[in-house]
Design a protein around this motif. Structure first.
Motif, PDB file in Angstrom:
ATOM      1  N   ALA A   1       8.803  17.128   0.530  1.00  0.00           N
ATOM      2  CA  ALA A   1       7.453  17.615   0.219  1.00  0.00           C
ATOM      3  C   ALA A   1       6.873  16.949  -1.028  1.00  0.00           C
ATOM      4  CB  ALA A   1       7.484  19.132   0.045  1.00  0.00           C
ATOM      5  N   ILE A   2       7.728  16.418  -1.886  1.00  0.00           N
ATOM      6  CA  ILE A   2       7.194  15.809  -3.121  1.00  0.00           C
ATOM      7  C   ILE A   2       6.697  14.374  -2.899  1.00  0.00           C
ATOM      8  CG2 ILE A   2       8.690  17.190  -4.648  1.00  0.00           C
ATOM      9  CD1 ILE A   2      10.329  14.570  -5.053  1.00  0.00           C
ATOM     10  N   ILE A   3       6.888  13.821  -1.696  1.00  0.00           N
ATOM     11  CA  ILE A   3       6.595  12.394  -1.485  1.00  0.00           C
ATOM     12  C   ILE A   3       5.137  12.028  -1.809  1.00  0.00           C
ATOM     13  CG2 ILE A   3       6.394  10.601   0.297  1.00  0.00           C
ATOM     14  CD1 ILE A   3       9.096  11.568   1.397  1.00  0.00           C
ATOM     15  N   PRO A   4       4.146  12.784  -1.289  1.00  0.00           N
ATOM     16  CA  PRO A   4       2.767  12.369  -1.607  1.00  0.00           C
ATOM     17  C   PRO A   4       2.521  12.343  -3.120  1.00  0.00           C
ATOM     18  CG  PRO A   4       2.773  13.893   0.229  1.00  0.00           C
ATOM     19  CD  PRO A   4       4.171  13.881  -0.306  1.00  0.00           C
ATOM     20  N   ARG A   5       3.010  13.371  -3.835  1.00  0.00           N
ATOM     21  CA  ARG A   5       2.815  13.401  -5.282  1.00  0.00           C
ATOM     22  C   ARG A   5       3.564  12.253  -5.967  1.00  0.00           C
ATOM     23  NH1 ARG A   5       0.527  16.679  -9.132  1.00  0.00           N
ATOM     24  NH2 ARG A   5      -0.863  16.952  -7.370  1.00  0.00           N
ATOM     25  N   MET A   6       4.761  11.988  -5.475  1.00  0.00           N
ATOM     26  CA  MET A   6       5.576  10.901  -6.035  1.00  0.00           C
ATOM     27  C   MET A   6       4.860   9.550  -5.850  1.00  0.00           C
ATOM     28  SD  MET A   6       8.426  10.916  -7.566  1.00  0.00           S
ATOM     29  CE  MET A   6       9.973  11.665  -7.188  1.00  0.00           C
ATOM     30  N   ASN A   7       4.283   9.339  -4.655  1.00  0.00           N
ATOM     31  CA  ASN A   7       3.549   8.088  -4.404  1.00  0.00           C
ATOM     32  C   ASN A   7       2.330   7.987  -5.316  1.00  0.00           C
ATOM     33  OD1 ASN A   7       5.384   7.683  -2.417  1.00  0.00           O
ATOM     34  ND2 ASN A   7       3.934   7.455  -0.744  1.00  0.00           N
ATOM     35  N   TRP A   8       1.671   9.120  -5.504  1.00  0.00           N
ATOM     36  CA  TRP A   8       0.487   9.161  -6.373  1.00  0.00           C
ATOM     37  C   TRP A   8       0.885   8.717  -7.779  1.00  0.00           C
ATOM     38  CZ3 TRP A   8      -1.521  11.572 -10.685  1.00  0.00           C
ATOM     39  CH2 TRP A   8      -2.904  11.612 -10.797  1.00  0.00           C
ATOM     40  N   VAL A   9       2.003   9.248  -8.273  1.00  0.00           N
ATOM     41  CA  VAL A   9       2.471   8.903  -9.622  1.00  0.00           C
ATOM     42  C   VAL A   9       2.876   7.421  -9.660  1.00  0.00           C
ATOM     43  CG1 VAL A   9       4.279   9.327 -11.351  1.00  0.00           C
ATOM     44  CG2 VAL A   9       3.230  11.256 -10.140  1.00  0.00           C
ATOM     45  N   ALA A  10       3.665   6.992  -8.657  1.00  0.00           N
ATOM     46  CA  ALA A  10       4.149   5.601  -8.636  1.00  0.00           C
ATOM     47  C   ALA A  10       2.969   4.637  -8.637  1.00  0.00           C
ATOM     48  CB  ALA A  10       5.018   5.359  -7.409  1.00  0.00           C
ATOM     49  N   ALA A  11       1.952   4.940  -7.809  1.00  0.00           N
ATOM     50  CA  ALA A  11       0.811   4.030  -7.693  1.00  0.00           C
ATOM     51  C   ALA A  11       0.015   3.956  -8.996  1.00  0.00           C
ATOM     52  CB  ALA A  11      -0.089   4.467  -6.543  1.00  0.00           C
ATOM     53  N   ARG A  12       0.034   5.034  -9.780  1.00  0.00           N
ATOM     54  CA  ARG A  12      -0.684   5.006 -11.051  1.00  0.00           C
ATOM     55  C   ARG A  12       0.125   4.383 -12.180  1.00  0.00           C
ATOM     56  NH1 ARG A  12      -3.239   7.625  -7.952  1.00  0.00           N
ATOM     57  NH2 ARG A  12      -5.479   7.904  -8.070  1.00  0.00           N
TER      58      ARG A  12
ATOM     59  N   TRP B   1       0.854  -1.199   0.000  1.00  0.00           N
ATOM     60  CA  TRP B   1       0.000   0.000   0.000  1.00  0.00           C
ATOM     61  C   TRP B   1       0.892   1.252   0.000  1.00  0.00           C
ATOM     62  CZ3 TRP B   1      -0.874   2.705   5.024  1.00  0.00           C
ATOM     63  CH2 TRP B   1      -1.570   3.909   4.835  1.00  0.00           C
ATOM     64  N   TRP B   2       0.599   2.169  -0.912  1.00  0.00           N
ATOM     65  CA  TRP B   2       1.361   3.421  -0.974  1.00  0.00           C
ATOM     66  C   TRP B   2       0.720   4.455  -0.063  1.00  0.00           C
ATOM     67  CZ3 TRP B   2       2.463  -0.105  -4.485  1.00  0.00           C
ATOM     68  CH2 TRP B   2       3.752  -0.127  -5.003  1.00  0.00           C
ATOM     69  N   PRO B   3       1.379   4.811   1.059  1.00  0.00           N
ATOM     70  CA  PRO B   3       0.833   5.852   1.934  1.00  0.00           C
ATOM     71  C   PRO B   3       0.602   7.149   1.151  1.00  0.00           C
ATOM     72  CG  PRO B   3       2.648   4.742   3.016  1.00  0.00           C
ATOM     73  CD  PRO B   3       2.621   4.241   1.595  1.00  0.00           C
ATOM     74  N   HIS B   4      -0.304   7.960   1.605  1.00  0.00           N
ATOM     75  CA  HIS B   4      -0.749   9.209   0.978  1.00  0.00           C
ATOM     76  C   HIS B   4      -1.621   8.936  -0.249  1.00  0.00           C
ATOM     77  CE1 HIS B   4       2.328  10.828   3.597  1.00  0.00           C
ATOM     78  NE2 HIS B   4       3.263  10.174   2.919  1.00  0.00           N
ATOM     79  N   THR B   5      -1.909   7.641  -0.522  1.00  0.00           N
ATOM     80  CA  THR B   5      -2.837   7.292  -1.603  1.00  0.00           C
ATOM     81  C   THR B   5      -3.723   6.172  -1.059  1.00  0.00           C
ATOM     82  OG1 THR B   5      -1.787   5.359  -2.640  1.00  0.00           O
ATOM     83  CG2 THR B   5      -0.837   7.516  -3.182  1.00  0.00           C
ATOM     84  N   ARG B   6      -4.708   5.757  -1.839  1.00  0.00           N
ATOM     85  CA  ARG B   6      -5.516   4.580  -1.467  1.00  0.00           C
ATOM     86  C   ARG B   6      -5.215   3.438  -2.418  1.00  0.00           C
ATOM     87  NH1 ARG B   6      -7.637   4.416   3.261  1.00  0.00           N
ATOM     88  NH2 ARG B   6      -9.474   3.275   2.594  1.00  0.00           N
ATOM     89  N   ARG B   7      -4.048   3.498  -3.057  1.00  0.00           N
ATOM     90  CA  ARG B   7      -3.712   2.511  -4.086  1.00  0.00           C
ATOM     91  C   ARG B   7      -2.817   1.409  -3.524  1.00  0.00           C
ATOM     92  NH1 ARG B   7      -6.618   3.095  -8.597  1.00  0.00           N
ATOM     93  NH2 ARG B   7      -4.941   2.194  -9.826  1.00  0.00           N
ATOM     94  N   VAL B   8      -2.985   0.199  -4.067  1.00  0.00           N
ATOM     95  CA  VAL B   8      -2.133  -0.927  -3.664  1.00  0.00           C
ATOM     96  C   VAL B   8      -1.689  -1.694  -4.913  1.00  0.00           C
ATOM     97  CG1 VAL B   8      -3.311  -1.237  -1.446  1.00  0.00           C
ATOM     98  CG2 VAL B   8      -4.037  -2.583  -3.414  1.00  0.00           C
ATOM     99  N   LEU B   9      -0.616  -2.466  -4.739  1.00  0.00           N
ATOM    100  CA  LEU B   9      -0.230  -3.471  -5.727  1.00  0.00           C
ATOM    101  C   LEU B   9      -0.458  -4.823  -5.064  1.00  0.00           C
ATOM    102  CD1 LEU B   9       1.112  -4.228  -8.473  1.00  0.00           C
ATOM    103  CD2 LEU B   9       3.255  -4.424  -7.208  1.00  0.00           C
ATOM    104  N   THR B  10      -1.271  -5.668  -5.674  1.00  0.00           N
ATOM    105  CA  THR B  10      -1.515  -7.002  -5.110  1.00  0.00           C
ATOM    106  C   THR B  10      -0.633  -8.020  -5.822  1.00  0.00           C
ATOM    107  OG1 THR B  10      -3.310  -7.423  -6.670  1.00  0.00           O
ATOM    108  CG2 THR B  10      -3.913  -6.487  -4.536  1.00  0.00           C
TER     109      THR B  10
END
Ligand SMILES: Cc1cc2nc3c(=O)[nH]c(=O)nc-3n(C[C@H](O)[C@H](O)[C@H](O)COP(=O)(O)OP(=O)(O)OC[C@H]3O[C@@H](n4cnc5c(N)ncnc54)[C@H](O)[C@@H]3O)c2cc1C
Length: 377
Positions: free
Chosen positions: A204-215, A151-160
């Motif tokens: 500060a870029i971590i939430p955005r970075m996680n958002w991109v990574a999760a997508r 699970w990527w924190p700052h997002t609701r996305r996961v890789l199963t």
């Protein structure tokens, strides 16, 4: 001390006597050549068999135990120099303590593992949402042999990751060389190293970075020898803490973890890894007596980790959590006695076989509550 000493066939595979220093990657190849496999493995295969079982190394799969649960016999060199064989029938107390002995009981020289016939495995990795996974979790755990998710924190996305055991004669479709390089080496190691460095310099870029990574996560499937599917290449250095909790506590613990991250201002670039294991009867196993979920949190090695890990520990402890013996934690013997029903039995065996604390060290003094002798023995 590496290699296989003997193989005794059983109805389901074999009991394999392994020299204790055998690295898991070597053992996997040796077993495969004999038509055998490890029942389960963790994320990597560089550990020795002795190091892996002594610290409670585990993989995932709600019907499968960690590696110590696969041990059916041991040869131990005790503090007085005696060499003792033990199993469930022969010296059962020593066996129960030494198969996950934290190095405190004696030096393991041989380990007998219960190995199944070799099997292939199908891997299915897919992006999803945390809500979907938690909603379907009981069904997924029941129907998938080896399930885990990130699970990527700052997002609701996961890789199963769903790994399904298949007969040995299943045609293999391994990850192609180019796809494997791009996905497992270039993205998971080289690019991840660079983004981890960037996140350390500019948190500060971590939430955005996680958002991109999760997508950017994409679906993939492949079938290969079981041990090649279990294990990954992990070359980005990180610190890790992992807690085993009762499986039913998982949704609440993840909700508390997300709330803590959102309210504390903690910025977390590494995904949280969630795995599962069946209850076992290994005295000091993190899954002793209860079906367990594992929550592992990580920080890139150049980042501060203590505030985050301590906050996660507080949440896990409130759920009756047990820390992985080989990863960071701040629990002491007094805390651990509360969550390990066999803690005192283990201590009694340790004291009986090592009264002068020959195998003591600072870590064991903290978690097992025994004093290192003032004079060297
Ligand atoms: C990148 C990475 C990924 C990991 N992934 C996982 C995972 O997926 N699942 C998981 O559960 N853990 C995981 N771990 C933790 C790892 O499995 C443990 O730390 C393991 O103990 C390391 O094995 P080792 O051979 O390096 O141990 P060592 O460091 O050699 O030994 C660890 C301890 O085991 C004991 N020991 C070793 N040899 C003997 C012996 N002959 N007799 C008695 N005691 C002995 C000693 O107490 C020693 O301190 C991971 C670690 C890393 C670095």
């Amino acid at each position: 001390m590496s290699g296989i000493e003997s193989v005794v066939p059983t109805a389901t595979g074999a009991h394999v006597t392994v020299l204790a220093g055998t690295p898991l990657h070597q053992l996997n190849e040796l077993l495969w050549a004999r038509g055998l496999s490890m029942q389960n493995l963790g994320d990597i295969d560089t550990q020795s068999v002795a190091g892996a079982i002594s610290t409670g190394t585990h993989g995932t799969g709600s019907a499968f135990s960690g590696l110590a649960g696969l041990v059916v016999g041991l040869q131990v060199v005790l503090a007085d120099g005696s060499v003792v064989d033990c199993s469930r029938d022969q010296g059962p107390d020593l066996f129960h303590a030494a198969r996950l002995g934290l190095g405190a009981i004696g030096i393991l020289s041989k380990i007998i593992l219960d190995c199944p016939h070799a099997f292939a495995m199908h891997a299915h990795e897919a992006p999803d949402t945390l809500d979907n996974v938690l909603r379907d979790l009981p069904h997924i755990c029941e129907t998938v042999d080896h399930f885990e998710f990130y699970w990527w924190p700052h997002t609701r996305r996961v890789l199963t990751k769903r790994n399904t055991r298949l007969p040995l004669d299943t045609p293999l479709k391994p990850v192609g060389k180019v796809t494997g390089y791009i996905s497992d080496e270039f993205l998971s190691n080289l690019v991840f190293e660079q983004t981890s460095r960037l996140c350390t310099r500019v948190p500060a870029i971590i939430p955005r970075m996680n958002w991109v990574a999760a997508r950017l996560l994409s679906e993939r499937e492949y079938t290969d020898r079981s041990y090649r599917v279990f294990v990954s290449s992990r070359r980005v250095r990180f610190r890790e803490m992992e807690y085993a909790i009762p499986v039913d506590a998982l949704p609440g613990v993840l909700a508390d973890l997300e709330k803590m991250i959102d309210t504390s201002g903690e910025l977390v670039s590494f995904p949280v890894e969630v795995r599962f294991a069946a209850a076992d009867d290994v005295w000091m196993s993190t899954a002793n007596g209860r079906d367990s979920a594992y929550i592992a949190v990580h920080k890139y090695w150049r980042q501060d980790y203590e505030a985050y890990f301590r906050a996660v520990e507080e949440i896990a402890v409130a759920a009756g959590g047990r820390p992985h013996w080989g990863k960071i934690h701040w629990r002491t013997a007094a805390d651990l006695r509360e969550v390990y029903p066999h803690f005192d039995a283990f201590s009694a065996i340790r004291e009986k076989h090592d009264p002068q604390h020959l195998f003591g060290n600072d870590y064991l003094a903290k978690v097992l509550d025994y004093r290192i002798p003032a004079e060297p023995v």
